[in-house]
Design an enzyme around this catalytic site. Structure first.
Site, short mmCIF file in Angstrom:
data_model
loop_
_atom_site.label_atom_id
_atom_site.label_comp_id
_atom_site.label_asym_id
_atom_site.label_seq_id
_atom_site.Cartn_x
_atom_site.Cartn_y
_atom_site.Cartn_z
N LYS A 285 37.14 -21.08 29.32
CA LYS A 285 35.73 -21.38 29.41
C LYS A 285 35.00 -20.37 30.29
CE LYS A 285 36.97 -26.26 29.69
NZ LYS A 285 37.12 -27.34 30.66
N GLY A 286 35.78 -19.71 31.15
CA GLY A 286 35.18 -18.88 32.19
C GLY A 286 34.19 -17.85 31.70
N GLU B 41 35.55 -11.02 29.09
CA GLU B 41 36.22 -11.90 30.06
C GLU B 41 35.42 -11.96 31.36
OE1 GLU B 41 38.17 -14.12 30.68
OE2 GLU B 41 40.21 -13.86 29.92
N ASP B 42 35.56 -13.08 32.04
CA ASP B 42 34.95 -13.17 33.37
C ASP B 42 35.78 -12.43 34.41
OD1 ASP B 42 36.90 -15.08 32.86
OD2 ASP B 42 36.09 -16.55 34.25
N ASP C 168 42.81 -11.29 36.54
CA ASP C 168 43.52 -11.63 37.77
C ASP C 168 44.90 -10.98 37.68
OD1 ASP C 168 44.65 -13.16 39.94
OD2 ASP C 168 43.06 -14.63 39.64
N LYS D 117 40.60 -8.05 39.84
CA LYS D 117 41.27 -8.09 41.15
C LYS D 117 42.45 -7.13 41.11
CE LYS D 117 40.59 -12.92 42.53
NZ LYS D 117 41.33 -14.20 42.69
N PHE E 255 39.99 -16.28 46.57
CA PHE E 255 39.71 -17.38 45.64
C PHE E 255 38.21 -17.39 45.37
CE2 PHE E 255 41.37 -21.85 44.55
CZ PHE E 255 40.51 -21.94 43.47
N VAL E 256 37.82 -16.86 44.21
CA VAL E 256 36.39 -16.76 43.93
C VAL E 256 35.96 -17.79 42.89
CG1 VAL E 256 36.12 -14.34 44.58
CG2 VAL E 256 36.79 -14.89 42.25
N ASP F 83 35.82 -21.38 38.05
CA ASP F 83 35.84 -22.74 38.61
C ASP F 83 36.91 -22.94 39.68
OD1 ASP F 83 38.07 -22.65 36.71
OD2 ASP F 83 38.17 -24.82 36.98
N ARG G 288 31.34 -23.81 38.35
CA ARG G 288 31.06 -22.87 37.26
C ARG G 288 29.57 -22.55 37.18
NH1 ARG G 288 35.75 -22.28 33.97
NH2 ARG G 288 36.95 -24.18 33.66
C1 PRP Z 1 40.90 -17.51 33.92
C2 PRP Z 1 39.99 -16.39 33.43
C3 PRP Z 1 40.90 -15.56 32.58
C4 PRP Z 1 42.26 -15.75 33.22
C5 PRP Z 1 42.59 -14.56 34.05
O1 PRP Z 1 40.92 -18.51 32.97
O2 PRP Z 1 38.89 -16.88 32.72
O3 PRP Z 1 40.92 -16.01 31.24
O4 PRP Z 1 42.18 -16.91 34.07
O5 PRP Z 1 43.80 -14.75 34.72
P1 PRP Z 1 45.05 -13.79 34.52
O6 PRP Z 1 44.55 -12.39 34.53
O7 PRP Z 1 45.91 -14.11 35.72
O8 PRP Z 1 45.73 -14.15 33.24
P2 PRP Z 1 41.59 -19.93 33.25
O9 PRP Z 1 42.99 -19.96 32.71
O10 PRP Z 1 41.44 -20.30 34.71
O11 PRP Z 1 40.72 -20.90 32.35
P3 PRP Z 1 39.12 -21.13 32.36
O12 PRP Z 1 38.49 -19.83 31.87
O13 PRP Z 1 38.91 -22.25 31.41
O14 PRP Z 1 38.70 -21.46 33.77
#
Ligand code: PRP
Length: 183
Positions: A47-48, A103-104, A107, A135, A156-157, A163, A169
């Site tokens: 959802k991010g 993508e948001d 990580d 990151k 932790f952002v 979220d 969010r």
């Molecule tokens: C977050 C973000 C990316 C992913 C990045 O999504 O939106 O899709 O994590 O992390 P990574 O590089 O370690 O794979 P999340 O799984 O938290 O779901 P969300 O978007 O619904 O919050």
């Protein structure tokens, strides 16, 4: 809401809404040039990515279709393995299409690493990534990300789609969550 509305929950504001919008306008101009004459489709990862997709697609000076995918890791222990489950697949056949994943945040990079392979196997003409945040210190796999908004520290952002327990969010800025909130 703005960061000032919940100042007690946050330590630093890393990127303001104004900085995000300015950056997305720059990236949109670049993408419009790079994909001129190409069959482009934007794919957001739920959802991010809803905020960045919403602002980015409106900043684009070209017509472009969008689609969304929802994925999640199988569980905490497998998050590091990069094995993900498709919760909502694309509606679009991306064969021969130029895909830009929106993508948001990158990580560990594991989600995108899996998605890049998955989209390539569907016969996309090309697959590139636009990520608002990255990151570098958290990377477990290197992602070749063509469009990056901001490199940020490994904190932790939350905000702008990101979220903590499904909250924050709708914060317009990207900020570091205060440890007392999650410890
Ligand atoms: C977050 C973000 C990316 C992913 C990045 O999504 O939106 O899709 O994590 O992390 P990574 O590089 O370690 O794979 P999340 O799984 O938290 O779901 P969300 O978007 O619904 O919050």
């Amino acid at each position: 809401m703005r960061a000032a509305d919940i100042a007690d929950d946050l330590t630093d504001v890393l990127v303001t809404e104004e900085q995000i919008h300015e950056k997305l306008r720059e990236l949109a101009q670049q993408v419009a040039v790079d994909y001129e004459g190409k069959d482009l489709v934007l794919v957001g990862v739920l959802k991010g990515a809803i905020m960045v997709m919403s602002d980015f697609i409106r900043a684009l000076p070209i017509l472009v279709p969008l689609d969304f995918m929802a994925v999640s890791s199988y569980g905490a222990s497998t998050k590091s393995s990069g094995v993900v489950q498709i919760r909502k697949d694309l509606d679009t056949d991306i064969h021969d299409k130029h895909v830009l994943i929106v993508e948001d945040i990158i990580d560990s990079g594991l989600t995108l690493s899996w998605l890049l392979e998955n989209f390539a196997s569907r016969g996309a003409a090309s697959v590139e990534v636009l990520a608002l945040l990255r990151k570098p210190e958290a990377a477990k796999v290197e992602i070749d990300c063509r469009y990056v908004g901001f490199d940020i520290p490994n904190d932790f952002v939350v905000g702008y789609g990101l979220d903590y327990n499904e909250s924050y969010r709708n914060l317009r800025d990207v900020a570091v969550l205060a440890p007392h909130v999650y410890s």
